[in-house]
Scaffold this active site. Sequence first.
Site, mmCIF file in Angstrom:
data_model
loop_
_atom_site.group_PDB
_atom_site.id
_atom_site.type_symbol
_atom_site.label_atom_id
_atom_site.label_comp_id
_atom_site.label_asym_id
_atom_site.label_seq_id
_atom_site.Cartn_x
_atom_site.Cartn_y
_atom_site.Cartn_z
ATOM 1 N N HIS A 39 -32.015 82.883 57.820
ATOM 2 C CA HIS A 39 -33.245 82.391 58.438
ATOM 3 C C HIS A 39 -34.369 82.272 57.396
ATOM 4 O O HIS A 39 -35.043 81.236 57.290
ATOM 5 C CB HIS A 39 -33.653 83.344 59.562
ATOM 6 N N GLU A 40 -34.573 83.330 56.616
ATOM 7 C CA GLU A 40 -35.659 83.333 55.629
ATOM 8 C C GLU A 40 -35.376 82.386 54.468
ATOM 9 O O GLU A 40 -36.300 81.752 53.944
ATOM 10 C CB GLU A 40 -35.937 84.752 55.140
ATOM 11 N N HIS B 171 -36.606 79.036 55.426
ATOM 12 C CA HIS B 171 -38.036 78.836 55.153
ATOM 13 C C HIS B 171 -38.256 78.511 53.681
ATOM 14 O O HIS B 171 -39.017 77.612 53.337
ATOM 15 C CB HIS B 171 -38.853 80.079 55.530
#
Length: 139
Positions: free
Chosen positions: A102-103, A106
């Site tokens: 997920h990170e 980003h």
Amino acid sequence: MGSGFTFTLSLKRKWVQAAWFNGNKNSVEEKAMKKYLRLGDVKTLNIYTTNFGELNPKLLGHGTFPWNYNAQTAYLDGIVVKYVAVSGGSATNYNQGAVFVHEVGHWLGLYHTFQGGCVDGGSGGDYVSTRVLIYLGKI
């Protein structure tokens, strides 16, 4: 069709510093940690594991967006994941590596789906191509 990105583990270090480990998101402590530990350039993903401190007890991670990268604050680039949310950690339902993925999303330029959806890739929208343009020195 692949993303065009590959990741290679080039260095793994364990650093024990309680103030950094317990620092809150974007705190003086987190900034000091990143400034001291950061390696590489815009093409290098730095990953940190911390506890996030008492102001962010439910936070599992956060990552920088590619369009925020600049020479003055390059040391802030990367992702931070709460230590219990790593694979095998104690954060039930969040300990299988998905927080890292997920990170990294980003860091590659992906927003959450609830953050305005997709806009054209050159304007900082929800496209991995934004990181590609930065990687190539186009933006």
